[in-house]
Design an enzyme around this catalytic site. Structure first.
Site, PDB file in Angstrom:
ATOM      1  CB  CYS A 226      -0.995  -0.051   1.140  1.00 56.76           C
ATOM      2  SG  CYS A 226      -2.443   0.926   0.759  1.00 56.76           S
TER       3      CYS A 226
ATOM      4  CG  HIS B  91      -3.954  -2.793   3.932  1.00 56.17           C
ATOM      5  ND1 HIS B  91      -2.795  -2.227   4.332  1.00 56.17           N
ATOM      6  CD2 HIS B  91      -4.707  -1.811   3.418  1.00 56.17           C
ATOM      7  CE1 HIS B  91      -2.849  -0.949   4.081  1.00 56.17           C
ATOM      8  NE2 HIS B  91      -3.996  -0.671   3.516  1.00 56.17           N
TER       9      HIS B  91
HETATM   10  N1  GLN Z   1      -2.088   6.848   2.003  1.00 51.29           N
HETATM   11  C1  GLN Z   1      -2.192   5.979   0.879  1.00 51.29           C
HETATM   12  C2  GLN Z   1      -3.544   6.046   0.198  1.00 51.29           C
HETATM   13  O1  GLN Z   1      -4.526   6.391   0.803  1.00 51.29           O
HETATM   14  C3  GLN Z   1      -1.880   4.572   1.306  1.00 51.29           C
HETATM   15  C4  GLN Z   1      -2.832   4.115   2.345  1.00 51.29           C
HETATM   16  C5  GLN Z   1      -2.505   2.811   2.901  1.00 51.29           C
HETATM   17  O2  GLN Z   1      -1.325   2.407   3.098  1.00 51.29           O
HETATM   18  N2  GLN Z   1      -3.567   2.139   3.267  1.00 51.29           N
HETATM   19  O3  GLN Z   1      -3.640   5.738  -0.985  1.00 51.29           O
END
Ligand code: GLN
Length: 239
Positions: A93, A190
């Site tokens: 992510c 995730h």
């Molecule tokens: N901040 C990034 C986004 O919203 C990654 C978010 C995350 O790692 N869940 O795209």
């Protein structure tokens, strides 16, 4: 044999329990008689990529990514050499987005590591979903959960981590999820990505061991419960 996992910036890039992925790699190495060592690197620490077999870069909020991305510019050259030498990376992510050229948001643009030819732009709404993908290099589909504002586009010729069967993936449009480049896996999946998908964990371990000259197949482990859970999820979400 000692296998070293470098966990980068666990105090900042730690959304949704990225430590579970470390635990999974550790146990699957230990069960096969290897000696896993985990080194946590915080912002000021010097990372010795020459002594690292696997790097994990986790997920983070935009605010935390902004802090990390400044430091990443300082380690960029060493990280680049590691990747080009076949070093194994699993980036999730926020960490995945930072592998690319930039992540632009209305609050500012973040320069990435330029390790992989991809760019990310924040969009709306957030893409939140259970997700299932497939890739013929894996014996089972990959299942997980995604929650990101960023839309990622891969450069020409780059292979995704998988084809999206359910969920949004990189940008909700091209049915691609994540990226595979050399021994780098970047993905929006995730949290317990590796415990849920031991076949992906073993893909990373196999690549890390091969780089250390170990070419025999990985010893089989009893993954019957994980396989059963995988097939339940695929049946539930893939129409
Ligand atoms: N901040 C990034 C986004 O919203 C990654 C978010 C995350 O790692 N869940 O795209």
């Amino acid at each position: 044999m000692k296998i070293t996992i470098g966990h980068l910036y666990p105090d900042l890039l730690n959304l949704y329990g990225d430590r579970g992925n470390i635990q999974c790699m550790k146990m699957r190495l230990a069960w096969r008689g290897y000696e896993p060592e985990v080194i946590e690197y915080n912002l000021g620490d010097r990372i010795d990529f020459t002594k690292t077999d696997i790097v994990l870069l986790g997920g983070g909020s935009d605010r935390e990514q902004m802090i990390v991305c400044r430091r990443l510019q300082e380690i960029r050259e060493d990280f680049h050499a590691y990747v080009e030498d076949g070093g194994v990376v699993i980036a999730v992510c926020g960490g995945y987005q930072l592998l690319g050229h930039e992540y632009s948001t209305p609050d500012g643009d973040m320069e990435g590591l330029h390790l992989v030819d991809l760019t990310t732009k924040q969009g709306s709404p957030r893409l939140i979903s259970n997700i299932v993908l497939e890739n013929s290099i894996f014996p089972y589909p990959v299942t997980g959960f995604e929650n990101h504002g960023g839309r990622t586009h891969l450069g020409k010729g780059l292979k995704p981590f998988g084809k999206v069967l359910c969920g949004y993936g990189n940008n909700g449009e091209d049915h691609q999820e994540g990226v595979l480049y050399k021994n780098v896996v970047g993905t929006y999946l995730h949290g317990p990505l590796l415990p849920k998908n031991p076949h992906v964990c073993d893909y990373l371990l196999k690549n890390a061991l091969e780089r250390r000259g170990i070419t025999e197949p990985l010893q089989e482990l009893d993954d019957s419960q994980e396989i059963e859970a995988n097939s339940y999820i695929v049946k539930r979400f893939v129409k």
